[in-house]
Design an enzyme around this catalytic site. Structure first.
Site, PDB file in Angstrom:
ATOM      1  CE  LYS A   1      -0.381  -0.196   5.042  1.00 58.65           C
ATOM      2  NZ  LYS A   1      -1.238  -0.661   6.155  1.00 58.65           N
TER       3      LYS A   1
ATOM      4  CE1 TYR B   1      15.128  31.418   6.498  1.00 55.31           C
ATOM      5  CE2 TYR B   1      15.151  29.078   5.930  1.00 55.31           C
ATOM      6  CZ  TYR B   1      15.067  30.411   5.551  1.00 55.31           C
ATOM      7  OH  TYR B   1      14.916  30.723   4.215  1.00 55.31           O
TER       8      TYR B   1
HETATM    9  C1  LIG Z   1      -0.490  -1.769   6.646  1.00 54.51           C
HETATM   10  C2  LIG Z   1      -1.083  -3.023   7.119  1.00 54.51           C
HETATM   11  C3  LIG Z   1      -0.264  -4.107   7.424  1.00 54.51           C
HETATM   12  C4  LIG Z   1       1.238  -4.037   7.395  1.00 54.51           C
HETATM   13  O1  LIG Z   1       1.693  -3.458   8.595  1.00 54.51           O
HETATM   14  P1  LIG Z   1       3.258  -3.385   8.913  1.00 54.51           P
HETATM   15  O2  LIG Z   1       3.308  -2.859  10.287  1.00 54.51           O
HETATM   16  O3  LIG Z   1       3.833  -2.419   7.931  1.00 54.51           O
HETATM   17  O4  LIG Z   1       3.789  -4.739   8.739  1.00 54.51           O
HETATM   18  C5  LIG Z   1      -0.872  -5.296   7.800  1.00 54.51           C
HETATM   19  N1  LIG Z   1      -2.214  -5.396   7.873  1.00 54.51           N
HETATM   20  C6  LIG Z   1      -3.027  -4.360   7.585  1.00 54.51           C
HETATM   21  C7  LIG Z   1      -4.499  -4.548   7.705  1.00 54.51           C
HETATM   22  C8  LIG Z   1      -2.499  -3.142   7.209  1.00 54.51           C
HETATM   23  O5  LIG Z   1      -3.307  -2.123   6.933  1.00 54.51           O
END
Ligand SMILES: *Cc1c(COP(=O)(O)O)cnc(C)c1O
Length: 362
Positions: free
Chosen positions: A35, A253
């Protein structure tokens, strides 16, 4: 000449990290979670490193199309399922498996016209209170899905809120196990942290996200090297200019850093508009020509300053690794930089700015 900054995606490191997930869950199949454009790495760039996974899990339908366009014929799971009824058409067309976490999604399925019944992952809210059916409503949802001709196989999933921390997962596993005891179907419970830290969870599928990208999900309790993980993304820039500071002179800054003694600083072609967090205070680690140093003063939009006082050989053109692997092979874990910014590596990876050129690397 382009501005001297680039991100590198280390394809062999992705494959290596995925093998760590396999080693931690030898009896399970592994979803590579891609994702958010593969956590900022780029789905197309990361694909070669992750194609050894058993499936790809993601949220966005457009990203699912991109994975299919790469020629992937294996499983793809929509972790949040459909966002509206007509998304089911794409699920049918691309053979996407999808989570079902709410009643509306069952209604949409019941109204969906398809020749090909769908594989769904029925999601339980076992305590995180984000998505999913509560345990007392889970069986009813399962029964309803099971009666639909649009549904083929039903798998069961849940998500942990505390797999990386002291509360752990036992309370959620107990809730899940009790509510699903006599239900058939494959199970998917663990994210990266649970896969590495709670290897005893019985499951058919683990969901390996952040570990695939080489960050320790439970930093600083463990670092990536302790889990055998390698950085999959490096952010490198070069020194544009050098300033010699006298005691009392300040940098950047707000004059937030003041030299106490004579020092040399390097001005680096990386700023918050590249995705480097402005929250990183003086002292955030960097690698200059592979040697550890630190940032000084505030991060600005296009530049930041690093301490060269102990590095007499460094100067204009020197390589500065903001996170990941230097050309020399030295590693600066992204988790350390994230910690210095008061955040987690996920956010830094995902926030890599579009203006940074990205190169696929070994
Ligand atoms: C993003 C996600 C994961 C992966 O999580 P990580 O901590 O990056 O391993 C697993 N299950 C769901 C439902 C997610 O949304």
């Amino acid at each position: 000449m382009p501005r001297p900054i680039e991100a590198l995606i280390h394809v062999p490191a992705l494959a290596h990290n995925l093998s760590r997930a396999r080693a931690a869950a030898p009896d399970a199949r592994v979803w590579a979670v891609v994702k958010a454009n593969a956590y900022g790495h780029g789905i197309e760039r990361a694909f070669d490193g992750l194609r050894g996974a058993d499936g790809f899990a993601l949220l966005d339908l457009a990203e699912a199309e991109r994975v299919r366009a790469l020629g992937w014929r294996g499983p793809i799971l929509l972790l949040e399922g459909c966002f509206e009824q007509r998304d089911l058409e794409l699920c049918s067309r691309l053979d996407l498996w999808h989570a079902v976490h709410c009643t509306e999604q069952i209604d949409w399925l019941a109204a969906h016209k398809t020749h090909q019944p769908h594989r769904v992952f029925l999601k339980m809210n076992s305590g995180m209170n984000r998505l999913g059916f509560r345990p007392d409503a889970f069986r009813g949802a399962w029964t309803r899905l099971n009666a639909l001709p649009q549904v083929d196989e039903i798998s069961l999933m849940t998500h942990f809120s505390d797999a990386d921390g002291p509360r752990g997962i036992a309370h959620q596993v107990a809730v899940f196990d009790t509510a699903t005891r006599d239900l058939p179907g494959e199970r998917s419970l663990s994210n990266s942290a649970a896969t590495l830290r709670h290897a005893g969870v019985a499951a058919d599928w683990v969901r390996a996200g952040i570990l695939s990208y080489g960050s320790a999900p439970d930093h600083p309790e463990h670092d990536a090297a302790a889990w055998g993980l390698q950085p999959a993304m490096s952010l490198r820039a070069r020194v544009l200019a050098v300033q010699a500071l006298q005691p009392g002179e300040t940098v950047g800054y707000g004059s937030s850093f003041q030299a106490e003694s004579p020092m040399r600083i390097g001005i680096v072609a990386c700023g918050y508009a590249d995705g480097y967090p402005r929250h990183c205070a003086t002292g955030t680690p960097v690698l200059v020509d592979g040697a550890r140093s630190r940032t000084v003063g505030r991060v600005s939009m296009d530049m930041l300053a690093v301490d060269l006082s102990e590095l007499p050989g460094a100067g204009p053109g020197s390589e500065v690794t903001l996170w990941g692997r230097a050309s020399s092979g030295a590693v600066l874990p992204i988790d350390e930089v994230a910690r210095s910014a008061g955040t987690i590596a996920y956010e830094l990876m995902c926030a890599l700015a579009a203006r940074v050129p990205v190169r696929v690397s070994d």
